[in-house]
Design a protein around this motif. Sequence first.
Motif, PDB file in Angstrom:
ATOM      1  N   ALA A 315       0.835  -1.210   0.000  1.00 40.78           N
ATOM      2  CA  ALA A 315       0.000   0.000   0.000  1.00 40.78           C
ATOM      3  C   ALA A 315       0.865   1.253   0.000  1.00 40.78           C
ATOM      4  O   ALA A 315       0.524   2.256  -0.630  1.00 40.78           O
ATOM      5  N   TRP A 316       1.984   1.190   0.689  1.00 37.84           N
ATOM      6  CA  TRP A 316       2.879   2.356   0.794  1.00 37.84           C
ATOM      7  C   TRP A 316       3.559   2.660  -0.538  1.00 37.84           C
ATOM      8  O   TRP A 316       3.922   3.810  -0.806  1.00 37.84           O
ATOM      9  N   ARG A 317       3.723   1.650  -1.379  1.00 38.34           N
ATOM     10  CA  ARG A 317       4.397   1.860  -2.677  1.00 38.34           C
ATOM     11  C   ARG A 317       3.495   2.511  -3.723  1.00 38.34           C
ATOM     12  O   ARG A 317       3.985   3.012  -4.740  1.00 38.34           O
ATOM     13  N   ARG A 318       2.173   2.482  -3.499  1.00 37.74           N
ATOM     14  CA  ARG A 318       1.271   3.046  -4.493  1.00 37.74           C
ATOM     15  C   ARG A 318       1.414   4.563  -4.541  1.00 37.74           C
ATOM     16  O   ARG A 318       1.445   5.222  -3.519  1.00 37.74           O
ATOM     17  N   ASP A 319       1.463   5.072  -5.760  1.00 38.00           N
ATOM     18  CA  ASP A 319       1.579   6.515  -5.955  1.00 38.00           C
ATOM     19  C   ASP A 319       0.222   7.128  -6.247  1.00 38.00           C
ATOM     20  O   ASP A 319      -0.716   6.448  -6.686  1.00 38.00           O
ATOM     21  N   SER A 320       0.127   8.429  -6.035  1.00 36.41           N
ATOM     22  CA  SER A 320      -1.073   9.155  -6.455  1.00 36.41           C
ATOM     23  C   SER A 320      -1.163   9.112  -7.975  1.00 36.41           C
ATOM     24  O   SER A 320      -0.133   9.127  -8.667  1.00 36.41           O
ATOM     25  N   ASN A 321      -2.363   9.045  -8.511  1.00 35.60           N
ATOM     26  CA  ASN A 321      -2.514   9.009  -9.965  1.00 35.60           C
ATOM     27  C   ASN A 321      -3.704   9.858 -10.382  1.00 35.60           C
ATOM     28  O   ASN A 321      -4.438  10.393  -9.547  1.00 35.60           O
ATOM     29  N   ASP A 324      -7.792   9.154  -9.366  1.00 32.90           N
ATOM     30  CA  ASP A 324      -8.419   9.321  -8.056  1.00 32.90           C
ATOM     31  C   ASP A 324      -7.992  10.655  -7.466  1.00 32.90           C
ATOM     32  O   ASP A 324      -6.787  10.953  -7.397  1.00 32.90           O
ATOM     33  N   THR A 325      -8.966  11.450  -7.037  1.00 32.52           N
ATOM     34  CA  THR A 325      -8.633  12.744  -6.448  1.00 32.52           C
ATOM     35  C   THR A 325      -8.004  12.583  -5.059  1.00 32.52           C
ATOM     36  O   THR A 325      -7.403  13.531  -4.551  1.00 32.52           O
ATOM     37  N   HIS A 326      -8.142  11.408  -4.452  1.00 26.19           N
ATOM     38  CA  HIS A 326      -7.502  11.198  -3.151  1.00 26.19           C
ATOM     39  C   HIS A 326      -5.999  10.988  -3.347  1.00 26.19           C
ATOM     40  O   HIS A 326      -5.600  10.148  -4.169  1.00 26.19           O
ATOM     41  N   PRO A 327      -5.155  11.700  -2.615  1.00 25.56           N
ATOM     42  CA  PRO A 327      -3.719  11.398  -2.663  1.00 25.56           C
ATOM     43  C   PRO A 327      -3.473   9.983  -2.160  1.00 25.56           C
ATOM     44  O   PRO A 327      -4.306   9.396  -1.450  1.00 25.56           O
ATOM     45  N   CYS A 328      -2.322   9.437  -2.512  1.00 21.44           N
ATOM     46  CA  CYS A 328      -2.018   8.069  -2.080  1.00 21.44           C
ATOM     47  C   CYS A 328      -1.840   8.029  -0.562  1.00 21.44           C
ATOM     48  O   CYS A 328      -1.629   9.050   0.107  1.00 21.44           O
ATOM     49  N   LEU A 329      -1.914   6.826  -0.012  1.00 22.12           N
ATOM     50  CA  LEU A 329      -1.830   6.633   1.433  1.00 22.12           C
ATOM     51  C   LEU A 329      -0.532   7.219   1.990  1.00 22.12           C
ATOM     52  O   LEU A 329      -0.544   7.914   3.016  1.00 22.12           O
ATOM     53  N   ARG A 330       0.567   6.955   1.336  1.00 23.72           N
ATOM     54  CA  ARG A 330       1.875   7.426   1.824  1.00 23.72           C
ATOM     55  C   ARG A 330       1.895   8.945   1.969  1.00 23.72           C
ATOM     56  O   ARG A 330       2.309   9.487   3.002  1.00 23.72           O
ATOM     57  N   PRO A 339       4.296   7.944  11.208  1.00 20.58           N
ATOM     58  CA  PRO A 339       5.019   6.837  10.550  1.00 20.58           C
ATOM     59  C   PRO A 339       4.043   5.807   9.989  1.00 20.58           C
ATOM     60  O   PRO A 339       2.869   5.762  10.373  1.00 20.58           O
ATOM     61  N   PRO A 340       4.525   4.934   9.101  1.00 13.77           N
ATOM     62  CA  PRO A 340       3.672   3.864   8.550  1.00 13.77           C
ATOM     63  C   PRO A 340       3.568   2.697   9.533  1.00 13.77           C
ATOM     64  O   PRO A 340       4.308   1.717   9.439  1.00 13.77           O
ATOM     65  N   ALA A 341       2.640   2.790  10.477  1.00 15.75           N
ATOM     66  CA  ALA A 341       2.496   1.764  11.516  1.00 15.75           C
ATOM     67  C   ALA A 341       1.265   0.908  11.251  1.00 15.75           C
ATOM     68  O   ALA A 341       0.222   1.415  10.822  1.00 15.75           O
ATOM     69  N   LEU A 342       1.380  -0.385  11.539  1.00 13.55           N
ATOM     70  CA  LEU A 342       0.235  -1.285  11.378  1.00 13.55           C
ATOM     71  C   LEU A 342      -0.820  -0.981  12.438  1.00 13.55           C
ATOM     72  O   LEU A 342      -0.493  -0.775  13.615  1.00 13.55           O
ATOM     73  N   PRO A 343      -2.094  -0.952  12.047  1.00 12.73           N
ATOM     74  CA  PRO A 343      -3.161  -0.693  13.034  1.00 12.73           C
ATOM     75  C   PRO A 343      -3.320  -1.866  13.992  1.00 12.73           C
ATOM     76  O   PRO A 343      -3.151  -3.024  13.614  1.00 12.73           O
TER      77      PRO A 343
END
Length: 506
Positions: A315-321, A324-330, A339-343
Amino acid sequence: MTNEEFGWLVARLDTQAANAPRAFRLKVLFISVAAYVALFLALLAILLLFGWAVVHARTHGPSRIAFAACALGLVTLPVFWVTLRTMLMRLPPPEGREIARNEAPVLFELLDKMRAKLGGPAIHHVLIDRDYNACIAQRPRWGLVGPSVNYLVVGLPFMFGQSTSEMLAIVAHEYGHICGAHGRTGAWIYRQRLLFAEVLARVESTVEASFAHMLMARALHAFFPYFSAYTFVLSRQNEYEADQASVKMAGAPAAASSLIRSSLLGDWFHRDFWSTLYRQADTRERPAFLPYKAMGTAFRMSHDEWASGDALKAAWRRDSNADDTHPCLRDRVEALGQPPALPQPVQRSAATALLGAFGERLAEEFDADWWKEQASGWGERHRHATRSLARLRALNGAALAALPLHELQEMALLKAEFETPQAAKPVLEHLLRQPGGPFPRASYVYGRILLGEQRREGLAHLETAARSDRHLVDDALRAGFAWLHAREGEPVALQWVDAVLEARPA
């Protein structure tokens, strides 16, 4: 404008918006107002010209100038009518089960506190639906104009998956879209985007298009991609601003956790939850569990499956495109400074905390509706699976060399459907080596299996399927395009599709 050109324009405008967000917002507002004014000035000029021609003809008698003005007015009047009807078109309200304050008092108290803290407008309707999502929807009272009616729509699956603080962060984010100046401006610009898109669609769909229709369609075609790109980037910018409403209500850690959980659990929910449920139809006349009552338990029990390091890395590797108007998760989590922490596992879901016993009754309602929709299809699938598995058991008892070609193909396809791709592979390979081909359906299934193993030669088998069976063309091209698009980009994927289509016999 091609999709690639649109993507480049969005990337360039993203940079502008990041460097000077206020200036970019003003620029988009100016473009929206200018386009709106230009459209209606043109239509007003047409009406005035037509009116002048009528008055001139009545007072001075017929003339060529009056006749030409009158003819122009009559020719362009349909365009004015299309635009007026579009402005007054009523957007359908969101779908969902509307709930009242006395049914979920805790939820409504939370919404009251949120409104008091963020200073936004009233939420007029609260709906619970069956999707894994949450949103605020605005509907103007009179078509695309007038004061807005605000709907909060929250999916029951979404509430089963989130903690209360994460749910608050998500709802605050959605509410942030209609708060303050950016909320009002964004909503207005969104309506203008709807207006121009709908006007263009209606002008193009007119059966007897006049010269004026064609001129207007050409002008809108030239303008709308640029307008879409600017408003697309503004919408993405608004996502970051709405995230600050999440922080204000629930804090940055909860806001980041809600984003990460929504992404990881959402991927698993759409990919695995439903497929696991529907696989029961192969062996059971009725499901062992109904979906909505089981979701809370399923989400907790599968936590280690969907909340994994590998899933988070992907999921962190996905870029905004530009899709989708939503920016990527990262980008969104980093903008929150987290930080990118697991829930962590949710011990008490937002559905339980905010809806209480009413949430259980809603789950039962949704389960009853779901089974009413699915019972017929479930029964058909169960009967098909029962017959097919009996047939597969009979075929499995024979040696491959002893089976005729049609039974080899039947066996391969049944193994692919009811066993595993690896079980089907040897049978497919044996069949495809036999004389008497091509075997398009077998080629299609084998090609899909090879692409699943990241082997490019699967494309050749999809090409064979597309050339040999017109019923497989769409499926084969779709599978090959998706695989190439993900690995080598859209231009290569489109080039492959064109080459396959050109090679097909007429």
